[in-house]
Every structure is written in structure tokens, then in C-alpha cells.
Scaffold this active site. Structure first.
Site, PDB file in Angstrom:
ATOM      1  N   GLY A 134       3.307  29.172  -6.611  1.00 59.56           N
ATOM      2  CA  GLY A 134       2.513  28.577  -7.671  1.00 59.56           C
ATOM      3  C   GLY A 134       2.760  27.074  -7.735  1.00 59.56           C
ATOM      4  N   GLU A 189     -11.223  27.938 -23.199  1.00 60.02           N
ATOM      5  CA  GLU A 189     -11.933  27.485 -21.992  1.00 60.02           C
ATOM      6  C   GLU A 189     -12.824  28.595 -21.441  1.00 60.02           C
ATOM      7  OE1 GLU A 189      -8.941  24.144 -20.056  1.00 60.02           O
ATOM      8  OE2 GLU A 189      -8.539  26.258 -19.688  1.00 60.02           O
ATOM      9  N   ASP A 222       7.305  28.967 -15.009  1.00 64.12           N
ATOM     10  CA  ASP A 222       7.274  30.018 -16.020  1.00 64.12           C
ATOM     11  C   ASP A 222       8.425  31.016 -15.897  1.00 64.12           C
ATOM     12  OD1 ASP A 222       5.055  29.051 -17.332  1.00 64.12           O
ATOM     13  OD2 ASP A 222       3.637  30.236 -16.167  1.00 64.12           O
ATOM     14  N   GLY A 259       7.964  32.035  -4.639  1.00 59.47           N
ATOM     15  CA  GLY A 259       6.777  31.797  -5.444  1.00 59.47           C
ATOM     16  C   GLY A 259       6.001  30.580  -4.986  1.00 59.47           C
TER      17      GLY A 259
END
Length: 302
Positions: A4, A165, A297, A2
């Protein structure tokens, strides 16, 4: 596994720690060649910044660092054999850091996955940006008032940080879109809807009220304590005060929560809790494995 925020930071820290140790090999695997700044997707989706500002080459990030970057989509983790099954190859490991992130959660709501615009990847942001411009362009020449209202109705499902947002950015962009396509601002409806009793509940109640007032001042309608029942091609249904309300819309933006990435949800042999996340011990290891660590996450820990 990953690229991220958590995966990139972990690989950078490991590379620094083992900079002079030639016995250590660090590999970062991601399905994309780039890191996406997920917390800023709404700025691209609403045309505030150029798309390149949220997309950063992984190879550029790790240039000069002892990290091999591999682009491959991993479909299976075998924790016993210590391998990752990709589309291009099988990768073996001594230690694995699962940083596969998350994906939108739809909570079983009919049509939510099929008929909404998500905001959870670079491609999602680009798709939503193009769609928004397209519906304004279509509305400019639309003579049917009912269809024009549908085209200019935008729903944002989810009043957490991302939803608020996104609604705010869309309201700001709306001003220039109206001028560009000769549409009156009053014709555009932006609706924020959620089951919550206040927006951005991680803030203090006082700040939540301030955020809601700011949205409303910008022309956003905030509907709280409302449960979405279904989403279809051109409509949304939600329940408010025991009444089912159906509204025609060409755009439902889904920001109503996340769950573990599919690779984590599909993992067998590890304990899953909290919407497809993997249970971690106090050292962030997957329960039962000393060589599998969880960050970002992917992990669930109390």
C-alpha cells in the site's frame, strides 16, 4: 509486508538510502501484483475514471530499484523465529516493516459483512461499478413499482471522507445512468446514513455544513445521528430518534470505518490496541521488538 501507500514509500526510501550497499537486501511482499490507490476507489466505482488509473504494477514501481517484489499471501508472522509464513514459501527477515494496512470494520452489526458492497480494494470498486449498472438496467424494465423503488435505492453507510465522496460520485454518475436507461432522476434515492452528528467530522463545522449542503443539492438525503441495526438481503434497518426504520434497498455501500488487517489481528506476541492495530513505541517499533517496525494503518501510537 504490504504494497500500500506506506509499504511502497518505505521500500523506496530504503532502496534510496542503501543504493550502494550490497549487504542490504530489500523485499516487498504483497498478495497482489499491483498497488491500489485506495483514496480514489470511489472514482472507479462510480465510473468517473478507468480502472487502470488506480492500479499500478509493483514491479513497474520498483523497476531499476534494489527491491525484490514477491507476490504471496502471508498468513502468519512469527516474531521470535523472524519468519513470514506464506502460501508459497516461508520468508526470513532481519528487520520487518509491517505495512499490512487495514480492512473494513463491521462493529458486530448483523448482516453488514455479508450483504453490503465494500469499498476497500480494486475488486470492491469493480464489483460495485458492475452492480450499479446492473440494477439500473433491471429497473428500466421493472413494472412493479415497489421493486423498482428497491432497485433504485442506494444507501451509503458512513459519512466520513470515503462515504461522502462515494455518495457524491454516485449522484453525479446517476445523471448519465438515468439518461442511458430511461429512468427519471426523481426515482433514484441516494441516502447517506451515519451515527455522526455531521458529515466528515475531521473538517471544521463550517466546512461540514457546506459539504452536507452540497450533497443535498445533488439529490443525496443525509440522515445523521442514526445507528444501523441490521442489514439483510434487500433491506436495511436503522434507529433514528428511538424509532426503528426499515427500508427496502438493493444496494448498501459500506464505508463505516476500518480495523487492522487480518494478519495484524492474528498476530500473537505483540500488543494490539484500537481495532486490531499493533502498539508502537516512539520509534514506530512494535513494543518489545527492536527489529519490527510499524507504518500506515498497521500501527497505533499516541
Amino acid at each position: 509486508l504490504g504494497g500500500g501507500y506506506a509499504g511502497v514509500l518505505t521500500a523506496k526510501k530504503l532502496a534510496k538510502r542503501f543504493k550502494k550497499d550490497d549487504n542490504i537486501k530489500i523485499t516487498l511482499i504483497d498478495k497482489n501484483r499491483y498497488h491500489t490507490m485506495l483514496t480514489e476507489l470511489h472514482e472507479v466505482a462510480a465510473n468517473r475514471v478507468e480502472e487502470d488509473s488506480i492500479r499500478i504494477s509493483l514491479r513497474r514501481i520498483f523497476a531499476g530499484r534494489k527491491v525484490e517484489v514477491v507476490t504471496d499471501a502471508i498468513s502468519k508472522i512469527d516474531y521470535e523465529a523472524q519468519t513470514l509464513q506464506g502460501e508459497l514459501a516461508v520468508y526470513s527477515y532481519d528487520y520487518l516493516v509491517v505495512a499490512s494496512g487495514s480492512q473494513p470494520a463491521f462493529f458486530g452489526i448483523p448482516g453488514a459483512a455479508e450483504y453490503t458492497y465494500k469499498l476497500w480494494s480494486y475488486n470492491d470498486a469493480m464489483r460495485l461499478k458492475a452492480h450499479t449498472t446492473k440494477v439500473f438496467e433491471a429497473a428500466m424494465n421493472e413494472t412493479d413499482p415497489v421493486n423498482k423503488r428497491r432497485l433504485l435505492t442506494f444507501y451509503v453507510s458512513g459519512a466520513g471522507f470515503t462515504g461522502v465522496e462515494m455518495a457524491g460520485e454516485l449522484a453525479e454518475w446517476c445523471e448519465s445512468l438515468c439518461e442511458q436507461f430511461e429512468i427519471e432522476r426523481e426515482e433514484v434515492r441516494i441516502i447517506e446514513v451515519d451515527m455522526l452528528d455531521r458529515v466528515v467530522p475531521v473538517l471544521t463545522p463550517k466546512l461540514s455544513i457546506k459539504a452536507q449542503r452540497r450533497l443535498e443539492k445533488m439529490g443525496v438525503t443525509v440522515i445523521l445521528k442514526a445507528a444501523i441495526q441490521a442489514i439483510g438481503p434487500g433491506y436495511i434497518e436503522y434507529k433514528k430518534d428511538d424509532k426503528i426504520i426499515r427500508d427496502e434497498t438493493a444496494t448498501v455501500i459500506w464505508t463505516a470505518g476500518t480495523e487492522g488487517a487480518q494478519i495484524a489481528k492474528d498476530s500473537s506476541g505483540v500488543k494490539q490496541v484500537g481495532r486490531g492495530r499493533i502498539a508502537a513505541d516512539p520509534y514506530l517499533r512494535a513494543e518489545g521488538y527492536d527489529n519490527v517496525f510499524l507504518v500506515g494503518d498497521s500501527m497505533f501510537y499516541k
